[in-house]
Design a protein around this motif. Sequence first.
Motif, PDB file in Angstrom:
ATOM      1  N   CYS A   1      87.729  29.765  27.295  1.00 55.34           N
ATOM      2  CA  CYS A   1      86.817  28.997  28.145  1.00 55.34           C
ATOM      3  C   CYS A   1      85.438  29.496  27.746  1.00 55.34           C
ATOM      4  N   ARG A   2      84.562  28.438  27.784  1.00 56.28           N
ATOM      5  CA  ARG A   2      83.143  28.840  27.438  1.00 56.28           C
ATOM      6  C   ARG A   2      82.181  28.731  28.782  1.00 56.28           C
ATOM      7  N   THR A   3      81.356  29.570  29.057  1.00 53.27           N
ATOM      8  CA  THR A   3      80.399  29.581  30.407  1.00 53.27           C
ATOM      9  C   THR A   3      79.500  28.994  30.428  1.00 53.27           C
ATOM     10  N   GLY A   4      78.773  28.581  29.172  1.00 53.62           N
ATOM     11  CA  GLY A   4      77.478  27.844  29.004  1.00 53.62           C
ATOM     12  C   GLY A   4      76.363  29.082  29.103  1.00 53.62           C
TER      13      GLY A   4
ATOM     14  N   ALA B   1      67.633  33.846  23.525  1.00 53.38           N
ATOM     15  CA  ALA B   1      66.259  32.972  23.484  1.00 53.38           C
ATOM     16  C   ALA B   1      65.913  32.802  25.079  1.00 53.38           C
ATOM     17  N   GLU B   2      66.994  32.731  25.830  1.00 52.50           N
ATOM     18  CA  GLU B   2      66.869  32.659  27.303  1.00 52.50           C
ATOM     19  C   GLU B   2      65.802  33.855  27.909  1.00 52.50           C
ATOM     20  N   SER B   3      66.126  35.068  27.427  1.00 53.51           N
ATOM     21  CA  SER B   3      65.584  36.176  28.161  1.00 53.51           C
ATOM     22  C   SER B   3      63.948  35.869  27.780  1.00 53.51           C
ATOM     23  N   GLY B   4      63.692  35.361  26.726  1.00 54.68           N
ATOM     24  CA  GLY B   4      62.120  35.285  26.197  1.00 54.68           C
ATOM     25  C   GLY B   4      61.591  36.616  25.936  1.00 54.68           C
ATOM     26  N   THR B   5      62.474  37.563  25.610  1.00 54.16           N
ATOM     27  CA  THR B   5      61.902  38.880  25.344  1.00 54.16           C
ATOM     28  C   THR B   5      61.531  39.064  23.808  1.00 54.16           C
ATOM     29  N   GLY B   6      62.791  39.126  23.010  1.00 52.20           N
ATOM     30  CA  GLY B   6      62.488  39.313  21.537  1.00 52.20           C
ATOM     31  C   GLY B   6      61.958  40.860  21.529  1.00 52.20           C
TER      32      GLY B   6
ATOM     33  N   ALA C   1      69.777  36.559  32.080  1.00 51.35           N
ATOM     34  CA  ALA C   1      69.742  38.081  32.589  1.00 51.35           C
ATOM     35  C   ALA C   1      69.872  37.987  33.867  1.00 51.35           C
ATOM     36  N   VAL C   2      70.941  38.997  34.283  1.00 53.99           N
ATOM     37  CA  VAL C   2      71.108  38.875  35.657  1.00 53.99           C
ATOM     38  C   VAL C   2      71.640  37.331  36.269  1.00 53.99           C
ATOM     39  N   GLY C   3      72.448  36.984  35.740  1.00 56.13           N
ATOM     40  CA  GLY C   3      72.857  35.488  36.138  1.00 56.13           C
ATOM     41  C   GLY C   3      74.288  35.491  36.086  1.00 56.13           C
ATOM     42  N   ARG C   4      75.007  34.466  36.715  1.00 58.90           N
ATOM     43  CA  ARG C   4      76.327  34.051  37.031  1.00 58.90           C
ATOM     44  C   ARG C   4      76.739  32.862  36.333  1.00 58.90           C
ATOM     45  N   SER C   5      78.062  32.582  35.835  1.00 58.51           N
ATOM     46  CA  SER C   5      78.412  31.369  35.544  1.00 58.51           C
ATOM     47  C   SER C   5      79.035  30.690  36.704  1.00 58.51           C
ATOM     48  N   GLN C   6      79.444  29.477  36.471  1.00 57.27           N
ATOM     49  CA  GLN C   6      80.119  28.533  37.425  1.00 57.27           C
ATOM     50  C   GLN C   6      81.537  29.077  37.518  1.00 57.27           C
ATOM     51  N   GLU C   7      82.127  29.042  38.533  1.00 53.42           N
ATOM     52  CA  GLU C   7      83.626  29.615  38.576  1.00 53.42           C
ATOM     53  C   GLU C   7      84.584  28.612  37.739  1.00 53.42           C
ATOM     54  N   THR C   8      85.247  29.021  36.950  1.00 45.94           N
ATOM     55  CA  THR C   8      86.273  28.398  36.373  1.00 45.94           C
ATOM     56  C   THR C   8      87.837  28.566  36.941  1.00 45.94           C
ATOM     57  N   VAL C   9      88.221  27.322  37.022  1.00 52.48           N
ATOM     58  CA  VAL C   9      89.758  27.527  37.756  1.00 52.48           C
ATOM     59  C   VAL C   9      90.759  26.862  36.931  1.00 52.48           C
TER      60      VAL C   9
ATOM     61  N   HIS D   1      74.701  41.207  33.088  1.00 51.78           N
ATOM     62  CA  HIS D   1      73.974  42.070  34.129  1.00 51.78           C
ATOM     63  C   HIS D   1      72.665  42.270  33.187  1.00 51.78           C
ATOM     64  N   GLY D   2      72.486  41.687  32.176  1.00 57.15           N
ATOM     65  CA  GLY D   2      71.225  41.854  31.223  1.00 57.15           C
ATOM     66  C   GLY D   2      71.217  43.051  30.289  1.00 57.15           C
ATOM     67  N   PRO D   3      70.100  43.214  29.663  1.00 58.67           N
ATOM     68  CA  PRO D   3      68.726  42.637  29.836  1.00 58.67           C
ATOM     69  C   PRO D   3      68.381  41.308  29.492  1.00 58.67           C
TER      70      PRO D   3
END
Length: 185
Positions: free
Chosen positions: A123-126, A40-45, A130-138, A85-87
């Motif tokens: 662990c969940r990333t949230g 849903a975040e990609s808005g492509t469908g 696309a072409v995005g990173r999560s917060q670092e988990t320690v 890394h997407g798409p």
Amino acid sequence: MGVKRRAWLVAVSVVAAVVTVTGAGSDVGAGTGAGAGAGAESGTGDGAGTVGFRGAVAPEADLSHHGHVSLWSQQLTVRFESENHGPSGLADVTVRLTFSVALAAGQSLPSNCVRSGDRVVLCRTGPLRAVGRSQETVLDLKAAGRPVEAVVEIDTAWNGGASDPNPENHRHRVLALATGDPYAF
């Protein structure tokens, strides 16, 4: 059953199958269940991906997990980030960390992580656009004993049902010796 009735049933089945597959394109990730919100975040469908078991087209997302593991005495530390890394974007991802040594009981974990046995942490990333990173988990963990080495396996446990064209960059097996040195993955 008559020939006309049988032919009608076959025609209805074919039409239902076509409607199921073609009607899923703009609703990828909509609804409930394991794939809810995925893509849903990609808005492509746009139909990129593969046809799933319910006839919906699965989004495609290339996930990777990178970080390092260190072991010193009882202290076992894992730091990692996940990258898409997407798409397609993903509503959420769950990363599974499996340890060759038992973890001590009663440890506090980051709010995005839970224990799933004496050797597994999830662990969940949230959301991962696309072409995005999560917060670092320690994870600062204590082993149940004083191991001289530990093997940590890192893998994607759940990605919302997206197809991943390159699964090898999110599966890692790291041997960490009890030297305190960071072993990268």
